[in-house]
Scaffold this motif. Structure first.
Motif, PDB file in Angstrom:
ATOM      1  N   VAL A 126       0.856  -1.191   0.000  1.00  0.00           N
ATOM      2  CA  VAL A 126       0.000   0.000   0.000  1.00  0.00           C
ATOM      3  C   VAL A 126       0.890   1.238   0.000  1.00  0.00           C
ATOM      4  O   VAL A 126       2.098   1.154   0.231  1.00  0.00           O
ATOM      5  N   TYR A 151      -6.966  -0.302  -6.657  1.00  0.00           N
ATOM      6  CA  TYR A 151      -5.749  -1.106  -6.784  1.00  0.00           C
ATOM      7  C   TYR A 151      -5.233  -1.022  -8.209  1.00  0.00           C
ATOM      8  O   TYR A 151      -6.002  -0.990  -9.169  1.00  0.00           O
ATOM      9  N   ASP A 196      -4.286   3.176  -4.117  1.00  0.00           N
ATOM     10  CA  ASP A 196      -4.116   2.727  -2.743  1.00  0.00           C
ATOM     11  C   ASP A 196      -3.206   1.523  -2.574  1.00  0.00           C
ATOM     12  O   ASP A 196      -2.502   1.409  -1.558  1.00  0.00           O
ATOM     13  N   MET A 197      -3.216   0.585  -3.538  1.00  0.00           N
ATOM     14  CA  MET A 197      -2.486  -0.673  -3.318  1.00  0.00           C
ATOM     15  C   MET A 197      -2.193  -1.359  -4.637  1.00  0.00           C
ATOM     16  O   MET A 197      -2.743  -1.011  -5.688  1.00  0.00           O
TER      17      MET A 197
END
Length: 318
Positions: A126, A151, A196-197
């Motif tokens: 992350v 993502y 975010d990730m």
């Protein structure tokens, strides 16, 4: 000349089994990806020790394009003489048939299995300021913001896309997929806080984690990974979660069995070499090996693993 001399010396020390098939001229491994990536590096690591055993150079030829189709067609339509092998990531036999309406080759009938090369764990990372510090906290956060988390991946149908989709499905959460043209731009946006990730290979992500530019939460394999022993597996929170990059060699259908057996023996010998294993470990990869039959079974397991995820998410590649 020096390289040929080294190969000749190594061949004298580790010849193929007496009476076994030997290539009459140099061999090629077609890699369906551009030079410089993990697949290209793995192919080059195993090529020289295989050459030493087989008594002929094993050359690497990069044939990117068509999500692997360019290299696949070249092997499928080429001579079935054992002199040209195809380096397979999951796309060619496992994912393309599940995501593409029409592929220009028969993923099973056009090829024969040779040997499994490696599995490499993925790492869930992350952005550094992300509020969740564990898989459980991430899932709770996602459930509190349906569709609010993003993502990144290397593109629609990429291994990182499918890993993220599997994670979301098993966790019962909704996340927005942001595809990029490759891993690098997605990671850049992750470090910049725009996504975010990402759930991608340890080789690509762990160096950035060590530099403090990303934060790792877990690995994708059922057990802790040698490349990141301090990270828990995602499966500790989502029992049954299991995903790792899977690479292997195949040849054209109708390649003589004695050629397949000799190449398999050479590859297994290479994968058992301590220096080869050390170089794999530096890439976060686990050497595999085994028989062609074991490889065929593993491919079928991968197809079964991803069929439901791809169908439920409606993932297609035009």
């Amino acid at each position: 000349m020096r390289r040929r001399a080294l190969i000749a010396a190594a061949t004298a020390a580790f010849p193929v089994t007496a009476g076994a098939w030997q290539p009459p001229r140099p061999m090629r491994i077609l890699v369906p990806l551009a030079p410089g990536g993990t697949a290209d590096t793995i192919a080059r690591i195993v090529a020289d020790p295989m050459a030493a055993t087989l008594g002929q150079p094993v050359l690497i030829e990069n044939r990117p394009g068509g999500n692997g189709s360019v290299a696949a067609i070249a092997v499928a339509r080429g001579p079935a003489d054992g002199l040209t092998l195809l380096y397979c990531s999951p796309s060619i036999q496992i994912l393309n048939p599940l995501m593409m309406r029409n592929i220009p080759y028969d993923a099973m009938a056009d090829f024969t299995p040779v040997v499994a090369l490696m599995r490499a764990p993925k790492v869930l990372v992350v952005r550094p300021d992300f509020p969740a510090h564990s898989v459980a906290e991430l899932i709770a956060l996602a459930k509190s913001r349906p569709g609010g988390l993003t993502y990144a991946s290397a593109g629609i149908g990429s291994s990182a896309h499918l890993a993220g989709a599997l994670f979301a499905q098993m966790a019962g959460i909704e996340m927005l997929h942001i595809p990029y043209r490759g891993t690098a731009p997605g990671v850049q946006d992750l470090m910049g806080g725009r996504v975010d990730m990402i759930l991608d290979t340890a080789a690509a992500l762990l160096p950035l984690v060590r530099e403090g530019r990303l934060r790792a939460l877990a690995v994708s394999t059922p057990q802790r990974a040698e490349a990141a022993p301090d990270l828990p597996p995602i499966a500790a929170t989502l029992p049954g979660f299991n995903d790792a990059s899977f690479n292997y060699l195949i040849a054209a259908a109708r390649t003589p069995p004695d050629a397949i057996a000799a190449i398999n023996e050479a590859a297994n010998h290479a994968l058992a070499d301590p220096s080869v294993r050390a170089r794999f470990a530096a890439l976060g990869a686990e050497p595999l090996g085994g028989t062609p039959a074991q490889l065929a079974a593993a491919v079928q397991e991968e197809i079964a693993r991803w069929r439901g995820v791809i169908a439920s998410q409606g993932i297609t590649i035009e």
